[in-house]
Write an enzyme that holds these catalytic residues in place. Structure first.
Site, short mmCIF file in Angstrom:
data_model
loop_
_atom_site.label_atom_id
_atom_site.label_comp_id
_atom_site.label_asym_id
_atom_site.label_seq_id
_atom_site.Cartn_x
_atom_site.Cartn_y
_atom_site.Cartn_z
N GLU A 165 -3.69 -3.18 1.22
CA GLU A 165 -4.67 -3.48 2.47
C GLU A 165 -5.41 -4.81 2.01
O GLU A 165 -6.78 -4.95 2.29
CB GLU A 165 -5.77 -2.41 2.58
CG GLU A 165 -5.20 -0.88 2.51
CD GLU A 165 -5.85 0.16 2.76
OE1 GLU A 165 -7.28 0.06 2.50
OE2 GLU A 165 -5.49 1.44 3.10
N ASN A 182 1.67 -2.84 0.09
CA ASN A 182 1.36 -1.50 1.14
C ASN A 182 0.03 -1.62 1.99
O ASN A 182 -1.00 -2.24 1.74
CB ASN A 182 0.81 -0.23 -0.01
CG ASN A 182 1.01 1.16 0.66
OD1 ASN A 182 2.08 1.34 1.40
ND2 ASN A 182 -0.20 1.71 0.57
N HIS A 197 -0.61 6.15 9.00
CA HIS A 197 -1.59 7.09 9.37
C HIS A 197 -1.44 7.03 10.95
O HIS A 197 -2.16 6.11 11.59
CB HIS A 197 -2.93 6.61 8.77
CG HIS A 197 -2.88 6.73 7.42
ND1 HIS A 197 -2.82 7.85 6.58
CD2 HIS A 197 -3.00 5.87 6.25
CE1 HIS A 197 -3.08 7.70 5.31
NE2 HIS A 197 -2.84 6.60 5.09
N GLU A 232 2.33 6.77 3.70
CA GLU A 232 1.18 7.65 3.67
C GLU A 232 1.27 8.38 4.96
O GLU A 232 0.15 8.45 5.60
CB GLU A 232 -0.02 6.89 3.39
CG GLU A 232 -0.02 6.14 2.14
CD GLU A 232 -1.45 5.49 1.88
OE1 GLU A 232 -2.26 5.85 2.60
OE2 GLU A 232 -1.53 4.56 0.85
N ASP A 255 0.60 10.61 8.13
CA ASP A 255 -0.01 11.86 8.71
C ASP A 255 -0.06 11.56 10.22
O ASP A 255 -0.04 10.59 10.43
CB ASP A 255 -1.38 12.12 7.91
CG ASP A 255 -2.20 11.12 7.59
OD1 ASP A 255 -2.29 10.21 8.28
OD2 ASP A 255 -3.05 11.62 6.59
#
Ligand code: XIL
Length: 394
Positions: A182, A224, A260, A288, A290
């Site tokens: 990030e 990432n 996400h 990651e 979701d």
């Protein structure tokens, strides 16, 4: 391969164990095989043929999960699912700087080491997460990621030491490292973290990759981030940046798309973005995933307010997986955990309340989203073979 190797190992262990139980003593007969060690926590039953990991294995795609190490070992059902369904694991928190070095100069690797040994027992690979980030830093270093009492030179020295010590500690055990997490804002500008300020720019990123590579030359090294999924200022900025890293021969192997997702936004042009990064000569991964949606207030934070939301969620899960399947360089697909009770979403997206973001419900029962993913994988056996067998660089 993975599946049969695991089952054979476990079957023989089971046979030996029951044999020992029947004869009363395993060491009574001279020349008899020594009794195998007792199974550790999560030394599980054979991997089911219709599990996500077994289906992914047929096409060389690792299916991962973030793991909450508080549940691993203590929660039998959680432990069983982790072992049976996933072929890669990511520590949700326990490799973050705040957890590994809460007090300056004193490391605590215990929880992360337990996860690594669980992964070995269960023939899983490990995504190391994460070495350089502005969140979850120990307070002696920074309480907000943007300010610190340390001088620029001290910041540089502690980051170098952190990367060298942590990567060496786990040397040979990590398949993919999220070296930097990030580093860019949504507008495509570099985030002005303590790292950015100490270096006076993004130079810390190349240094971080070089130090990590020196410490474990075989680990795959990833940048990432979130919101790389759709084409826009952030994805474009990261694309341009990793292209310059490649041009400078910085040892970066891949880019992680956190994934996400949220049903209130349109589904991103994810496949297009995975492919354009891959075309730079990089591996890509969904790291990651979701899919959150609006839900009722506490305590029903995992009950969608709209009964039709689940169909959007099924669609998003399926399309997120298929985007990876369609890109040969996409080597792993990792949901950010697997039981809604353990998801970070209800805590972080509470106003308005969102939740229900994972493949398993609050009772650890598979949701319809799980069966959609399972079927997609079952149908994908004809997809191109990729290099998800690991471990590491050639
Ligand atoms: C989250 C964890 O899931 C939470 O338990 C923790 O409190 C905060 O961090 N992007 C990342 C992950 O890279 O490390 C974050 O994990 C979620 C967003």
């Amino acid at each position: 391969m993975l599946r049969s190797a695991l089952s054979i190992g476990l079957v023989s262990a089971t046979v030996l164990l029951s044999g020992a139980a029947l004869t009363g003593s395993a060491s009574a007969e001279p020349g008899a095989a020594p009794a195998p060690p007792p199974p550790g926590p999560g030394h599980s039953a054979p991997v089911p043929a219709d599990s996500l990991r077994a289906l992914g294995d047929r096409i060389g795609l690792r299916i991962g999960t973030a793991v909450n190490t508080d549940e691993l070992g203590s929660n039998a059902e959680y432990t069983r699912i982790t072992a049976e369904q996933f072929s890669s694991v990511t520590p949700e928190n326990v490799m973050k700087w705040q957890l590994v070095e809460p007090n300056r100069g004193t490391y605590d690797w215990a929880a992360a080491d337990r996860l690594v040994s669980f992964a070995k027992k269960n023939k899983q690979l490990v995504r190391g997460h994460t070495l350089v980030w502005h969140n979850q830093l120990p307070t002696w270093l920074s309480s907000d990621g943007f300010t610190t009492t340390l001088s620029n030179n001290e910041v540089k020295a502690v980051l170098k030491k952190h990367i060298q010590d942590q990567v060496k500690h786990f040397k040979g055990d990590i398949w993919q490292w999220d070296v930097v997490n990030e580093a860019f804002d949504d507008d495509g500008k570099p985030r002005e973290t303590i790292w950015y300020k100490a270096w006076g720019g993004l130079g810390y990123i190349a240094d971080a990759f070089r130090w990590a590579h020196e410490a474990d030359p075989k680990a795959l090294l990833f940048y990432n981030d979130y919101n790389l999924e759709f084409t826009g200022p952030k994805s474009n900025a990261v694309y341009d940046f990793v292209k310059t890293l490649k041009a400078q021969r910085v040892p970066i192997d891949g880019v992680g798309f956190q994934g996400h997702l949220d049903t209130q936004y349109g589904f991103p042009d994810l496949q297009n973005n995975l492919q354009r990064f891959a075309d730079l000569g990089l591996k890509v991964a969904e790291t990651e995933v979701d899919v959150r949606t609006f839900t009722e207030a506490a305590p029903n934070v995992n009950t969608p307010t709209n009964p039709l939301a689940v169909y959007a969620q099924e669609s998003y899960w399926s399309r997120a997986l298929k985007a990876c399947l369609a890109v040969r360089e996409c080597i792993s697909f990792t949901p950010w955990g697997f039981g809604d009770t353990y998801s970070w979403i209800p805590g972080w997206f509470a106003d308005p309340q969102e939740g229900a973001a994972l493949l398993y419900d609050a009772d650890l029962k598979p949701k319809s989203q799980y069966y959609v993913i399972q079927q997609d994988l079952a149908l994908a056996a004809g997809a191109p073979r990729r290099d998800g067998g690991g471990p590491g660089r050639p």
